[in-house]
Write an enzyme that holds these catalytic residues in place. Structure first.
Site, PDB file in Angstrom:
ATOM      1  N   LYS A  42       5.224   7.319  -8.073  1.00  0.00           N
ATOM      2  CA  LYS A  42       4.733   6.027  -7.588  1.00  0.00           C
ATOM      3  C   LYS A  42       3.606   5.468  -8.446  1.00  0.00           C
ATOM      4  O   LYS A  42       3.442   4.250  -8.563  1.00  0.00           O
ATOM      5  CB  LYS A  42       4.292   6.155  -6.131  1.00  0.00           C
ATOM      6  CG  LYS A  42       5.444   6.340  -5.154  1.00  0.00           C
ATOM      7  CD  LYS A  42       4.939   6.365  -3.724  1.00  0.00           C
ATOM      8  CE  LYS A  42       6.102   6.398  -2.731  1.00  0.00           C
ATOM      9  NZ  LYS A  42       6.912   7.600  -2.848  1.00  0.00           N
ATOM     10  N   GLU A  52      -3.962   2.460  -2.425  1.00  0.00           N
ATOM     11  CA  GLU A  52      -3.770   1.047  -2.712  1.00  0.00           C
ATOM     12  C   GLU A  52      -4.185   0.226  -1.498  1.00  0.00           C
ATOM     13  O   GLU A  52      -4.297   0.745  -0.376  1.00  0.00           O
ATOM     14  CB  GLU A  52      -2.318   0.748  -3.072  1.00  0.00           C
ATOM     15  CG  GLU A  52      -1.337   0.990  -1.959  1.00  0.00           C
ATOM     16  CD  GLU A  52       0.104   0.791  -2.407  1.00  0.00           C
ATOM     17  OE1 GLU A  52       0.343   0.754  -3.632  1.00  0.00           O
ATOM     18  OE2 GLU A  52       0.989   0.675  -1.537  1.00  0.00           O
ATOM     19  N   GLU A  63      11.476  -1.715  -3.497  1.00  0.00           N
ATOM     20  CA  GLU A  63      10.822  -2.048  -2.235  1.00  0.00           C
ATOM     21  C   GLU A  63       9.600  -2.927  -2.477  1.00  0.00           C
ATOM     22  O   GLU A  63       8.823  -2.699  -3.404  1.00  0.00           O
ATOM     23  CB  GLU A  63      10.425  -0.770  -1.495  1.00  0.00           C
ATOM     24  CG  GLU A  63      11.615   0.127  -1.163  1.00  0.00           C
ATOM     25  CD  GLU A  63      11.293   1.166  -0.110  1.00  0.00           C
ATOM     26  OE1 GLU A  63      10.106   1.272   0.278  1.00  0.00           O
ATOM     27  OE2 GLU A  63      12.216   1.858   0.330  1.00  0.00           O
ATOM     28  N   GLU A  71       7.519   0.335  -4.610  1.00  0.00           N
ATOM     29  CA  GLU A  71       8.111   1.473  -5.296  1.00  0.00           C
ATOM     30  C   GLU A  71       9.585   1.201  -5.542  1.00  0.00           C
ATOM     31  O   GLU A  71      10.166   0.267  -4.976  1.00  0.00           O
ATOM     32  CB  GLU A  71       7.963   2.743  -4.466  1.00  0.00           C
ATOM     33  CG  GLU A  71       8.663   2.666  -3.115  1.00  0.00           C
ATOM     34  CD  GLU A  71       8.443   3.899  -2.275  1.00  0.00           C
ATOM     35  OE1 GLU A  71       8.328   4.989  -2.863  1.00  0.00           O
ATOM     36  OE2 GLU A  71       8.397   3.787  -1.044  1.00  0.00           O
ATOM     37  N   ASN A  98      13.169   3.265  -5.227  1.00  0.00           N
ATOM     38  CA  ASN A  98      13.853   4.470  -4.787  1.00  0.00           C
ATOM     39  C   ASN A  98      15.087   4.659  -5.651  1.00  0.00           C
ATOM     40  O   ASN A  98      16.032   3.855  -5.599  1.00  0.00           O
ATOM     41  CB  ASN A  98      14.247   4.360  -3.312  1.00  0.00           C
ATOM     42  CG  ASN A  98      13.035   4.433  -2.413  1.00  0.00           C
ATOM     43  OD1 ASN A  98      12.321   5.429  -2.398  1.00  0.00           O
ATOM     44  ND2 ASN A  98      12.779   3.373  -1.673  1.00  0.00           N
ATOM     45  N   PHE A 127       6.887   9.882  20.621  1.00  0.00           N
ATOM     46  CA  PHE A 127       7.974  10.083  19.659  1.00  0.00           C
ATOM     47  C   PHE A 127       7.907  11.442  18.958  1.00  0.00           C
ATOM     48  O   PHE A 127       8.320  11.575  17.813  1.00  0.00           O
ATOM     49  CB  PHE A 127       7.991   8.961  18.620  1.00  0.00           C
ATOM     50  CG  PHE A 127       8.196   7.602  19.215  1.00  0.00           C
ATOM     51  CD1 PHE A 127       9.478   7.132  19.442  1.00  0.00           C
ATOM     52  CD2 PHE A 127       7.119   6.807  19.563  1.00  0.00           C
ATOM     53  CE1 PHE A 127       9.680   5.882  19.999  1.00  0.00           C
ATOM     54  CE2 PHE A 127       7.309   5.552  20.127  1.00  0.00           C
ATOM     55  CZ  PHE A 127       8.595   5.093  20.341  1.00  0.00           C
TER      56      PHE A 127
END
Length: 671
Positions: free
Chosen positions: A116, A200, A275, A288, A290, A348
């Site tokens: 990245k 960032e 992305e 980034e 992928n 979750f």
């Protein structure tokens, strides 16, 4: 073209790849660990090879074992799916050295885009809009705090080799940066074997939009529109859709052209995704790339009509793209819901166990609506602690976004899973959420709309009336069956009475059946509360079936049904209610019964999910303030911090680092 390929993955993506290979007439080889010996992908493949223990680090992540399996079976190419080895340049290089084709991009592109930090430098050089931040590797928490202050809070701490929401933390202050730095590094080391992180700027109220690419080995590249993945929880995507309700055609074209420029800058060849984080004003910044197939690729397939796995295989075999950018068309709207083994009522947290019942909605195309379900399990499959908690990816496609959402809501209400906890109630509730339906999204959507977590939903009066009518129709059918049992002396008392009381939770609904009942299939006139004209409830449902599908005045209605000790448990659009059908006299007596109170567990720290104790942060006799860390428990590659909910004193500690605990196991007791 290849005659046989090996899939270096598991679960739903392995099954997905096998389906396409089968359509192309290509033989398939599955690999499996101890935990996956009886998995669906093993059964579906033409051949299967055991590659080691359940832990991914000793099986699916071992390059030598994957290559040995390919040699053993004569596989000419390997598809890595996503996760595991899919973005490892060393894997692509090892396959090249062995003369085995890698169904993915070349190693140089993986290296350039897989890191990245370096990828942002390449993107900037290719004139792709990038997010402000510090791209150097950060060595300590103190350095992280200094950098975060210079960038300006809030900041995102991200693993350089990360993906899938692992190794990511948002920090709003120095304390959050210190904690997030440690947790991000730990998760990154555990998930990717690389603990480098960078920082960032975190864009406030952002949307997550990504561009799907295809590029061949002859310099041709196209973009296939965008997907919006803004509905996220803990940086993990939950719902994706294509196209995005935010973008206009001009913004779509600019983003697509930048994505293609980046792909060409690194000599990319295969399917890939660029992305972006986007502002509500349609401004956007590179996040980034992928260098693999994305989890959410089905929505792009549904709106473009392209099979991305097929395209990847053809590209790896050296074929040229058979279409150009001008040939790409976006048709209709597609939505994907990720079905996870997790408990939405417990923040979750992961859930494991055996699928005692697994009955997804039927895959079909009917009336302009397509239902697709990518899955890697069947009824009886085991959800283990070793891998990602995803069970399936449920997709719908229709002419409009509203129609696709309505189709998804019905499909979710029809999706039956028993034996573990799952997030279908939450997904079902989202489909009726007004903000979601308006398309007013951001990556903070779930945190903003469910600040106290998910505790179910309150249904409107009309829906409750319909559930009550469904419950009454089911009870009439049950009573009729009882009347027909051998040895019964006569009709069940009150079987066809006109007046009834249906209790949904603590609310009573006065119902009437003014006319006779037809039972094959059931069709009954029911007068709902506050109305004078009866509605017609009709269904082919039979007792024991887990889904009630029928019509109420010719309008389709779907709800899940389970028998409870005193009635019917109904699950609909995120609500979970118990319906009891009573005569007025019994209902009056029932109102006099005392309510059972839940046990007090406030003096215990209970393990919220099955998992491994990573650390215990307190000692016996220690006074702890609200919000302080008590313990960290890891499950399915995610570390979960358990904090004190109030000021307290630790009395007894019952668990230690390394212990494997069941859900609700007592970790510690408080004075």
């Amino acid at each position: 073209m290849f005659e046989k390929i090996l899939i270096a993955n598991r679960g739903e993506i392995a099954c997905r790849i096998i389906k396409t290979a089968r359509c192309m007439g290509i033989g398939t080889v599955a690999v499996f660990s101890d935990a996956d010996r009886d998995a669906l992908h093993v059964e579906m493949a033409d051949e299967a090879v055991h590659i080691g223990p359940s832990q991914a680090a000793q099986s699916y992540l071992v390059i030598d074992r994957i290559i040995a399996a390919a040699r053993q079976t004569g596989a000419q190419a390997i598809h890595p799916g996503y996760g595991f080895l899919s973005e490892r340049a060393a894997f692509a290089e090892a396959l090249e050295a062995e003369g085995i084709a890698f169904i993915g991009p070349n190693a140089r592109a993986i290296t350039a885009m897989g890191d990245k930090i370096e990828s942002k430098k390449v993107a900037a050089a290719a004139h792709v809009s990038t997010v402000p931040g510090h791209l150097g590797v950060i060595e300590s928490a103190d350095e992280a705090v200094t950098i975060a202050r210079s960038v300006g809070y809030p900041v995102m701490i991200k693993a350089s080799a990360g993906g899938g929401g692992k190794g990511m933390r948002i920090a709003h202050d120095d304390a959050g940066t210190r904690e997030g730095f440690g947790l991000a590094r730990s998760e990154a080391r555990s998930s990717f074997g690389d603990d480098r992180v960078f920082i960032e700027k975190f864009i406030v109220d952002p949307r997550h939009i990504e561009i799907q690419l295809l590029a061949d080995k002859h310099g041709n590249a196209v973009y296939l529109g965008e997907r919006e993945c803004s509905i996220q929880r803990r940086n993990q995507k939950v719902i994706e859709e294509a196209p995005s309700p935010l973008l206009d055609e001009a913004t779509r074209r600019i983003m697509g052209e930048q994505a293609v420029a980046l792909a060409k800058a690194v000599g990319y060849d295969s399917a890939g995704t660029v992305e972006f984080v986007a502002g509500q004003d349609r401004s956007f910044f590179f996040l980034e790339m992928n260098t693999r197939l994305q989890v959410e690729h089905p929505v792009t397939e549904l709106v473009t009509g392209l099979d991305l796995v097929e395209q990847m295989i053809r590209i790896a075999a050296g074929e040229r793209l058979s279409f150009t950018q001008d040939d790409v068309r976006l048709d209709g709207w597609a939505i994907e819901s990720r079905i996870y083994a997790e408990d939405p009522y417990r923040e979750f947290l992961p859930s494991i166990g055996r699928l005692t019942r697994y009955r997804p909605p039927a895959e079909a195309r009917h009336g302009g609506v397509t239902v697709r379900n990518d899955t890697g399990v069947v009824e009886g499959s085991e959800i283990s602690i070793f891998y990602d908690p995803m069970i399936a990816k449920l997709c719908t496609h229709a002419a409009t976004r509203e129609a696709a959402i309505d189709a998804m809501a019905t499909a979710l209400d029809s999706f039956v899973i028993d034996g573990i906890q799952h997030n279908i109630p939450f997904l079902s509730a989202l489909m009726d959420h007004e903000r979601w339906r308006r398309g007013e999204l951001s990556t903070g959507f779930i945190a903003e709309e469910f600040p106290g977590g998910f505790q179910g939903v309150s249904l409107d009066e009309d829906t409750l009336n319909k559930l009550a009518a469904v419950a009454l129709s089911m009870e009439l059918l049950r009573k009729d069956r009882l009347d027909r049992l051998p040895g019964r002396l006569g009709p069940h008392p009150g079987s066809w009475r006109e007046d009834w009381v249906v209790k949904l939770g603590g609310v009573s609904f006065q119902m009437q059946c003014p006319s006779g009942v037809s039972l094959s299939p059931i069709e009954v006139d029911i007068v709902l509360p506050g109305t004078s004209s009866p509605v017609v409830v009709a269904s082919n449902w039979r007792p024991g079936e887990p889904v009630w599908t029928g019509t109420i005045d010719d309008e389709v209605f779907v709800t899940q049904v389970r028998r409870s000790a005193t009635g019917y448990r109904l699950l609909h659009r995120g609500a979970d209610v118990v319906a009891r059908v009573l005569s007025p006299r019994i209902a009056a007596l029932d109102a006099l019964m005392p309510e059972k109170r839940a046990a007090d567990t406030s003096k215990f720290l209970l393990c919220p999910m099955p998992g491994l104790v990573v650390s215990v942060a307190v000692s016996e006799g220690q006074a702890v303030k609200a919000g302080e860390t008590l313990a960290v428990v890891e499950a399915m590659k995610m570390e979960n911090v358990l904090r004190a909910e109030r000021d307290l004193t630790v009395q007894t500690i019952n668990a230690k680092p390394g212990d494997s605990l069941a859900v609700d196991a007592v970790i510690m007791e408080f004075a």
